[in-house]
Design an enzyme around this catalytic site. Structure first.
Site, short mmCIF file in Angstrom:
data_model
loop_
_atom_site.label_atom_id
_atom_site.label_comp_id
_atom_site.label_asym_id
_atom_site.label_seq_id
_atom_site.Cartn_x
_atom_site.Cartn_y
_atom_site.Cartn_z
N LYS A 128 25.84 -4.72 10.00
CA LYS A 128 25.12 -3.46 10.17
C LYS A 128 23.98 -3.75 11.14
CE LYS A 128 23.08 0.34 7.61
NZ LYS A 128 21.87 0.52 8.43
N CYS A 429 -19.10 -4.38 -14.13
CA CYS A 429 -18.67 -3.74 -12.89
C CYS A 429 -19.26 -4.47 -11.69
CB CYS A 429 -19.11 -2.28 -12.88
SG CYS A 429 -18.77 -1.46 -11.31
N CYS A 432 -21.86 -1.90 -9.89
CA CYS A 432 -23.13 -1.40 -10.44
C CYS A 432 -23.64 -2.25 -11.61
CB CYS A 432 -22.98 0.05 -10.89
SG CYS A 432 -21.97 0.26 -12.37
N CYS A 447 -15.37 0.51 -15.75
CA CYS A 447 -16.82 0.47 -15.62
C CYS A 447 -17.38 1.64 -16.40
CB CYS A 447 -17.19 0.57 -14.14
SG CYS A 447 -18.86 1.15 -13.87
N CYS A 453 -22.62 4.60 -11.04
CA CYS A 453 -21.84 3.60 -10.31
C CYS A 453 -21.48 4.13 -8.92
CB CYS A 453 -20.57 3.23 -11.08
SG CYS A 453 -19.51 2.10 -10.15
S1 IVH Z 1 29.19 3.43 10.51
C1 IVH Z 1 29.83 7.83 9.16
N1 IVH Z 1 28.82 0.94 11.24
O1 IVH Z 1 23.57 2.46 10.11
C2 IVH Z 1 29.11 6.54 9.15
N2 IVH Z 1 26.93 2.34 11.09
O2 IVH Z 1 22.55 3.56 7.65
C3 IVH Z 1 28.80 6.04 10.50
N3 IVH Z 1 24.83 1.26 11.71
O3 IVH Z 1 23.64 5.80 11.13
C4 IVH Z 1 28.09 4.78 10.49
N4 IVH Z 1 25.68 -0.69 12.19
O4 IVH Z 1 23.08 3.99 12.89
C5 IVH Z 1 28.25 2.11 10.99
N5 IVH Z 1 28.63 -1.26 11.92
C6 IVH Z 1 28.06 -0.09 11.65
C7 IVH Z 1 26.68 0.11 11.79
C8 IVH Z 1 26.15 1.34 11.49
C9 IVH Z 1 24.58 0.02 12.14
C10 IVH Z 1 23.81 2.28 11.49
C11 IVH Z 1 24.14 3.63 12.03
C12 IVH Z 1 24.12 4.54 10.84
C13 IVH Z 1 23.23 3.80 9.91
C14 IVH Z 1 23.45 4.19 8.47
#
Ligand code: IVH
Length: 706
Positions: A128, A429, A432, A447, A453
């Protein structure tokens, strides 16, 4: 974790308040992240808050807000770029954090599709990318438009900028006539460092992280600037297409690669949750050497026909999930423990840390909650952190999750300095010198200095001018502190005599740092504007312990006028008698709150200060709903099942306008249950205890809305 258990303990009123707070915080965080490229929290924190919001909604479905963060992705497009609607919505992904949730994801899909345990079901697994998503529209093989996600429905047209990115081809051959390629724009670590070095040379503000640098670079109104910033693009999906790319996710990704797009080399086909988790660990291992940021692994059902059958929930596909990496932790040294004194006198310990980066943000302070927490005990005396206490000089592990304030997860005893001493919590405190007392059953020490205070006085003033209280434009926490320090404002009443005392000598204010003639005049006007104030706001603004916004409005509605209220408080000063009983009879007012309220209103010094204030104000009475002739006035109602003619929120609002109370669960105090289709345990319980149950039509007839 503890976050979840606390959701279990939330009352309905607390849940409602919390959902409102979360909607606000998440909306601000979303705007900061998407529209302003200046995040105010880490992704892990954002996810944790969103998860908490979802957990509360799951517990109290009726409280789900119309503007629920669960239904929102991204944020509205920023001004400056032309808006462009997406022909196919750009969605977000649901998150998971452990193998158990991934097993559930697989089980959910099997249930939905009616597939047995052993039926083959393959997934793709890929990193991701922590960048920003982009949709590239090709018509007859030519790039015609590039758009950011925006709010998922409408994005920003950033075509000119996207054309400057080397990974994005201008022409492609052999593609369907219409093809929207979706993927992530990101910046490599190396390019990010170089860019920040250049920013520093030019004395420009550095970017917080590569994601922000990528977002800031792509969303430059001047494409020449984008061209000078090295951005990359990985393709991982598609939007509108005139002909399918393949019949599998993997096949489609290979096809995109063949068309000339970069796709992630760590994309793999996995035959089930076990293989997904194994691949997750491979990617986690590779993370440090990838050269770009990733924040998890994405799993997608491979068979596109199954993806189509699975479809979407409100904002996320059923066929995909993001398996996020855990929140980041960091070790650092605890340099000191400071005690802050709050508006109600609570002594809050704050850890001062050697600065350390956690999830892309530099952390210098962390909350230590209270003395038990420092000692390694929870509120019931049970051990936390295996009973390890926290001492100045310790190596502590910091994390940021759920809350904006960082916390301490652990202590490394092997690095504890030999001469270290257990932390001795103050019994007076620090501001104060008054005694700081911990009452039985209270986890905090307070306090006892009250009005003498200075810390309490300043915090109370800050509360007084805050948004839900007097909300005086131009008079925020900073200004209040300065005015207090200089002795111009000591108590709320002083705010309303400022003009008399200094207005003619405006010069004095003008000479102060940050004030000009215009801003000073504006301040006096803003103060004048608030001389007429609703009863409930005034009561809340006083900052009486246990008397929050909700309670203030209940109390105001009960008494109607300030005069009636103060007379009742005076009559209840011994915490007994009919006025005391009447106060306790208000739904939502318990003994603790009532005691605190009566004591604050009748303690001679406090009351004199309040009277000095109210002498300067015109207090608008609270509207008592006219419920004469209402069939449900004073009754307690519960709604259950599906309402078909109006939303829950509307039904509740109408019932309350008719003087009814709407409760979340059935009890002996319930007068009437309105049950729609699908009503379950509540209807059963109501029948058992002999409570009248009617359907939606009968309800509408009863209130004359049929
Ligand atoms: S699939 C319908 N694949 O993560 C779903 N998203 O948290 C489409 N992202 O909006 C997303 N890497 O901007 C997909 N390998 C990946 C990704 C990815 C990063 C991002 C993307 C998405 C967001 C969701």
């Amino acid at each position: 974790m503890s976050e979840e258990s606390s959701v279990e303990r939330l009352t309905e009123a607390q849940a409602r308040e919390e959902l409102a707070r979360l909607a606000g915080v998440l909306a601000r965080a979303n705007a900061a992240y998407h529209a302003e490229d200046a995040p105010i929290m880490s992704d892990a924190e954002f996810d944790a808050l969103k998860a908490r919001n979802a957990a509360i909604e799951a517990r109290y479905p009726a409280l789900k807000r119309a503007d629920s963060p669960s239904d929102q992705i991204g944020s509205a497009p920023a001004e400056g770029f032309a808006k462009t609607p997406h022909s196919v919505r750009m969605l977000s992904l649901a998150n998971a954090f452990d193998a158990e949730e991934i097993a559930e994801f697989d089980a959910r899909i099997r249930r939905y599709l009616g597939l047995g345990h052993d039926a083959p079901l393959a997934y793709t697994s890929e990193p991701k990318i922590d960048g920003l998503s982009l949709s590239l529209r090709y018509e007859a093989g030519r790039l015609v438009q590039a758009a950011t996600r925006g709010d998922g429905e409408t994005g920003e047209n950033v075509t000119a900028n996207a054309r400057t990115i080397a990974d994005i081809p201008d022409h492609i051959a052999g593609a369907p006539d219409i093809l929207e390629v979706r993927g992530e724009v990101y910046m490599s670590h190396e390019d990010f460092e170089a860019l920040n070095a250049r920013q520093a040379e030019r004395a420009d503000k550095p970017f917080a992280n590569p994601r922000n640098a990528a977002a800031g670079s792509l969303r430059q109104l001047d494409a020449l600037i984008t061209a000078a910033r090295p951005l990359h693009f990985f393709a991982y999906g598609w939007g509108e297409i005139s002909a399918p790319l393949s019949d599998t996710q993997m096949g489609a990704i290979e096809r995109l690669a063949a068309l000339g797009f970069r796709t992630n080399p760590l994309t793999a086909l996995c035959d089930g949750p076990g293989a997904l988790i194994a691949h997750y660990h491979r990617i986690e291992q590779a993370r440090a050497t990838l050269g770009y940021d990733i924040d998890g692994v994405v799993y997608k059902v491979n068979d596109l026909a199954l993806q189509a059958r699975l479809g979407f929930r409100a904002t996320t596909p059923r066929w995909a999930i993001a398996h996020k990496f855990p929140a980041e932790l960091a070790w650092t040294r605890l340099e000191a423990i400071d005690i802050q004194v709050g508006r109600t006198g609570a002594l809050s310990p704050v850890a001062r840390l050697s600065p350390v980066t956690v999830g892309g943000v530099v952390v210098r302070n962390a909350t230590l909650h209270n003395e038990d927490y420092i000692a390694g005990r929870d509120s019931r005396g049970g051990p936390i952190r295996d009973g390890k206490d926290i001492r100045v000089g310790d190596w502590v592990q910091v994390y940021r999750a759920g809350d904006v304030i960082p916390k301490i997860a652990d202590v490394d005893l092997s690095k504890r300095p030999e001469n270290s001493q257990p932390y001795g919590f103050a019994t007076s405190c620090p501001e104060c010198g008054s005694d700081a007392v911990r009452e039985p059953g209270d986890s905090v020490r307070r306090c006892m200095g009250g009005l003498i205070c200075p810390a309490q006085a300043v915090e109370r003033l800050k509360h007084f001018v805050s948004r839900p209280a007097f909300d005086i434009e131009g008079l925020g926490a900073k200004q209040v502190e300065a005015f207090y320090r200089d002795g111009w404002i000591r108590e709320p009443a002083d705010i309303f005599t400022l003009r008399d005392r200094f207005g003619h000598g405006l010069q004095q204010l003008k000479n102060r740092e940050g004030w000009g003639e215009k801003s000073a005049a504006n301040l006096f006007d803003a103060i004048d504007e608030k001389r007429t104030i609703p009863f409930a706001r005034l009561l809340f603004a006083l900052g009486i312990r246990h008397v929050g916004e909700q309670a203030s409005s209940l109390i105001a509605r009960h008494y109607g006028t300030w005069e009636e209220f103060t007379a009742a408080m005076d009559a209840a000063c011994d915490l007994q008698g009919p006025d005391w009983e009447q106060l306790l009879g208000i739904d939502g007012v318990g003994e603790v709150m009532a005691t605190s309220l009566v004591q604050a209103m009748t303690e001679p010094h406090e009351r004199a200060s309040i009277d000095r204030l109210t002498a300067r104000l015109s207090i608008a009475p609270a509207a008592r709903p006219d419920t004469s002739g209402s069939p449900v006035a004073g009754k307690t109602l519960v709604f259950t099942g599906t309402l078909e003619k109006m939303t829950r929120a509307e039904a509740k609002a109408r019932a309350e306008a008719l003087g009814a109370k709407v409760a979340g669960s059935v009890s002996a105090r319930t007068d009437l249950l309105i049950a729609g289709p699908g009503a379950g345990s509540k209807a059963k319980k109501a029948a058992e205890i002999g409570i009248e149950v009617i359907d939606e039509d009968a309800w509408l007839a009863l209130i004359g809305a049929a």
